[in-house]
Motif scaffolding. Sequence first.
Motif, mmCIF file in Angstrom:
data_model
loop_
_atom_site.group_PDB
_atom_site.id
_atom_site.type_symbol
_atom_site.label_atom_id
_atom_site.label_comp_id
_atom_site.label_asym_id
_atom_site.label_seq_id
_atom_site.Cartn_x
_atom_site.Cartn_y
_atom_site.Cartn_z
ATOM 1 N N ARG A 122 0.822 -1.203 0.000
ATOM 2 C CA ARG A 122 0.000 0.000 0.000
ATOM 3 C C ARG A 122 0.857 1.254 0.000
ATOM 4 N NH1 ARG A 122 -5.126 -0.246 0.350
ATOM 5 N NH2 ARG A 122 -5.285 1.876 1.091
ATOM 6 N N GLN A 123 0.259 2.316 -0.444
ATOM 7 C CA GLN A 123 0.940 3.587 -0.590
ATOM 8 C C GLN A 123 1.541 4.066 0.727
ATOM 9 O OE1 GLN A 123 -2.208 6.196 -0.507
ATOM 10 N NE2 GLN A 123 -1.086 8.079 -0.431
ATOM 11 N N ILE A 124 2.719 4.685 0.625
ATOM 12 C CA ILE A 124 3.351 5.319 1.788
ATOM 13 C C ILE A 124 3.438 6.812 1.501
ATOM 14 C CG2 ILE A 124 5.442 5.478 3.188
ATOM 15 C CD1 ILE A 124 6.053 2.588 2.373
ATOM 16 N N LYS A 125 2.811 7.597 2.336
ATOM 17 C CA LYS A 125 2.834 9.052 2.178
ATOM 18 C C LYS A 125 3.893 9.618 3.109
ATOM 19 C CE LYS A 125 -0.303 13.023 2.229
ATOM 20 N NZ LYS A 125 -1.683 13.454 2.511
ATOM 21 N N GLU A 126 4.779 10.419 2.552
ATOM 22 C CA GLU A 126 5.928 10.893 3.323
ATOM 23 C C GLU A 126 6.121 12.386 3.123
ATOM 24 O OE1 GLU A 126 10.775 10.489 2.936
ATOM 25 O OE2 GLU A 126 9.529 8.800 2.304
ATOM 26 N N LEU A 127 6.363 13.088 4.200
ATOM 27 C CA LEU A 127 6.682 14.515 4.136
ATOM 28 C C LEU A 127 8.194 14.674 4.243
ATOM 29 C CD1 LEU A 127 5.654 17.452 4.068
ATOM 30 C CD2 LEU A 127 5.607 17.396 6.560
ATOM 31 N N PHE A 128 8.791 15.284 3.231
ATOM 32 C CA PHE A 128 10.247 15.460 3.202
ATOM 33 C C PHE A 128 10.578 16.949 3.293
ATOM 34 C CE2 PHE A 128 14.028 15.923 0.229
ATOM 35 C CZ PHE A 128 14.961 15.681 1.234
ATOM 36 N N LEU A 129 11.193 17.320 4.363
ATOM 37 C CA LEU A 129 11.600 18.714 4.578
ATOM 38 C C LEU A 129 13.107 18.826 4.348
ATOM 39 C CD1 LEU A 129 9.607 19.396 7.878
ATOM 40 C CD2 LEU A 129 8.957 20.035 5.565
ATOM 41 N N TRP A 130 13.488 19.680 3.417
ATOM 42 C CA TRP A 130 14.920 19.836 3.153
ATOM 43 C C TRP A 130 15.355 21.271 3.408
ATOM 44 C CZ3 TRP A 130 15.390 23.220 -0.984
ATOM 45 C CH2 TRP A 130 14.308 23.280 -1.880
ATOM 46 N N THR A 131 16.606 21.425 3.777
ATOM 47 C CA THR A 131 17.129 22.746 4.147
ATOM 48 C C THR A 131 17.999 23.362 3.055
ATOM 49 O OG1 THR A 131 18.968 21.660 5.275
ATOM 50 C CG2 THR A 131 17.053 22.283 6.619
ATOM 51 N N ASN A 132 18.477 22.532 2.118
ATOM 52 C CA ASN A 132 19.263 23.061 1.001
ATOM 53 C C ASN A 132 19.087 22.150 -0.211
ATOM 54 O OD1 ASN A 132 21.510 20.969 0.980
ATOM 55 N ND2 ASN A 132 21.678 21.752 3.088
ATOM 56 N N LEU A 133 19.435 22.648 -1.389
ATOM 57 C CA LEU A 133 19.202 21.915 -2.625
ATOM 58 C C LEU A 133 20.007 20.621 -2.698
ATOM 59 C CD1 LEU A 133 18.945 24.657 -5.397
ATOM 60 C CD2 LEU A 133 17.168 23.095 -4.641
ATOM 61 N N ASN A 134 21.206 20.629 -2.145
ATOM 62 C CA ASN A 134 22.018 19.412 -2.157
ATOM 63 C C ASN A 134 21.311 18.272 -1.428
ATOM 64 O OD1 ASN A 134 24.118 20.536 -3.624
ATOM 65 N ND2 ASN A 134 25.239 21.201 -1.796
ATOM 66 N N GLU A 135 20.676 18.614 -0.332
ATOM 67 C CA GLU A 135 19.933 17.606 0.438
ATOM 68 C C GLU A 135 18.752 17.079 -0.376
ATOM 69 O OE1 GLU A 135 17.725 17.279 4.815
ATOM 70 O OE2 GLU A 135 18.649 19.159 4.148
ATOM 71 N N ARG A 136 18.054 17.987 -1.012
ATOM 72 C CA ARG A 136 16.922 17.582 -1.848
ATOM 73 C C ARG A 136 17.373 16.707 -3.011
ATOM 74 N NH1 ARG A 136 14.469 21.249 -6.477
ATOM 75 N NH2 ARG A 136 16.451 20.454 -7.294
ATOM 76 N N ASP A 137 18.410 17.161 -3.719
ATOM 77 C CA ASP A 137 18.880 16.441 -4.907
ATOM 78 C C ASP A 137 19.385 15.043 -4.557
ATOM 79 O OD1 ASP A 137 18.249 18.736 -6.234
ATOM 80 O OD2 ASP A 137 20.315 19.403 -6.532
ATOM 81 N N LYS A 138 20.023 14.911 -3.430
ATOM 82 C CA LYS A 138 20.509 13.602 -2.990
ATOM 83 C C LYS A 138 19.345 12.649 -2.760
ATOM 84 C CE LYS A 138 23.244 11.299 0.594
ATOM 85 N NZ LYS A 138 23.980 11.472 1.883
ATOM 86 N N LYS A 139 18.305 13.152 -2.110
ATOM 87 C CA LYS A 139 17.119 12.335 -1.831
ATOM 88 C C LYS A 139 16.444 11.890 -3.133
ATOM 89 C CE LYS A 139 13.439 11.109 0.820
ATOM 90 N NZ LYS A 139 13.462 10.157 1.946
ATOM 91 N N TYR A 140 16.221 12.832 -4.042
ATOM 92 C CA TYR A 140 15.560 12.516 -5.301
ATOM 93 C C TYR A 140 16.387 11.530 -6.131
ATOM 94 C CZ TYR A 140 12.373 16.498 -4.484
ATOM 95 O OH TYR A 140 11.445 17.364 -3.968
ATOM 96 N N SER A 141 17.704 11.748 -6.160
ATOM 97 C CA SER A 141 18.592 10.878 -6.932
ATOM 98 C C SER A 141 18.577 9.452 -6.390
ATOM 99 C CB SER A 141 20.025 11.427 -6.920
ATOM 100 O OG SER A 141 20.093 12.676 -7.575
ATOM 101 N N GLU A 142 18.511 9.311 -5.085
ATOM 102 C CA GLU A 142 18.441 7.981 -4.466
ATOM 103 C C GLU A 142 17.151 7.265 -4.870
ATOM 104 O OE1 GLU A 142 18.835 8.723 -0.301
ATOM 105 O OE2 GLU A 142 21.029 8.844 -0.367
ATOM 106 N N ILE A 143 16.056 8.020 -4.890
ATOM 107 C CA ILE A 143 14.764 7.444 -5.276
ATOM 108 C C ILE A 143 14.810 6.961 -6.729
ATOM 109 C CG2 ILE A 143 12.333 7.988 -5.738
ATOM 110 C CD1 ILE A 143 12.518 9.925 -3.322
ATOM 111 N N ILE A 144 15.372 7.793 -7.607
ATOM 112 C CA ILE A 144 15.470 7.435 -9.026
ATOM 113 C C ILE A 144 16.344 6.205 -9.215
ATOM 114 C CG2 ILE A 144 16.384 8.208 -11.258
ATOM 115 C CD1 ILE A 144 15.487 11.068 -10.423
ATOM 116 N N LYS A 145 17.461 6.154 -8.506
ATOM 117 C CA LYS A 145 18.386 5.019 -8.624
ATOM 118 C C LYS A 145 17.738 3.713 -8.171
ATOM 119 C CE LYS A 145 23.083 3.595 -7.356
ATOM 120 N NZ LYS A 145 24.301 3.959 -6.587
ATOM 121 N N LYS A 146 16.983 3.773 -7.085
ATOM 122 C CA LYS A 146 16.365 2.567 -6.530
ATOM 123 C C LYS A 146 15.168 2.092 -7.359
ATOM 124 C CE LYS A 146 17.670 3.346 -1.699
ATOM 125 N NZ LYS A 146 17.170 3.681 -0.335
#
Length: 258
Positions: A122-146
Amino acid sequence: MIVEVVPTIRLPRNIGIFSYNVPKTMEQDIQIGQIIDINFRNRNVNGLVINVKKIQKNKKFKDISKISFLSPVITKDQIDLIQKISEYYAVSPGVVARSFMPSIPKKVKINIRRRKTEKRSRQIKELFLWTNLNERDKKYSEIIKKNKDKQILILVPVIEQIDKMVKDLNLDEKDVFKVHSRLTSKVKYFKEWLEILSGKPKIVIGTKMSIVLPFTNLSTIILDSEHDWNHKQSDINPRYDSRKVSEWIAEKQKSRLI
């Protein structure tokens, strides 16, 4: 045989589904999700087949004129979503269906081969709070890779952020389908549409209109800058909030929503 059809034109909210007879010559080909031509109030319009009933021909109903494209281009999940948006936002199904249906270019012949997709939890809803773009980009890149063998949708508030997102995530342009209201090539858009329909792994980055795509292998939806009011479509019908609609899609597709 009779089909229930949504004419893709503006109609009163409580009037939107009509029945048509299927000629004998078309009975073997008719399917839910096809775009057909119908005679509606003495003019030819497109219609979306949302149901097929194997019952005898009804003399009260007109025959459909033709099947515009043999393969279904709208999924059953999309049909459910069209009806849900129609009810929730009090707009006719035809208006919603029109926004979901791609323009089918002439002389485009592509065989749609659906890929097998495993059942997800089932769907997992997640709130992601980031403080800088590097943090955001790392998270998104990990999701794409997986999820490289899945479909991923990244919704951005405005068109100008699409290319920036591609650059920030260091993505190859050929791996990305960029979706926005300024697209000019109907052929390219329709080919991409069919690839998504087939379940082909794809990274889609786009504005709110991206939610109409026929995802069949969607692992993750990322709502970037979720607070931004531009995620709402408020200037043209159907008016909807893509954040709300994304929740419905994630629930239906059993996708992760960030």
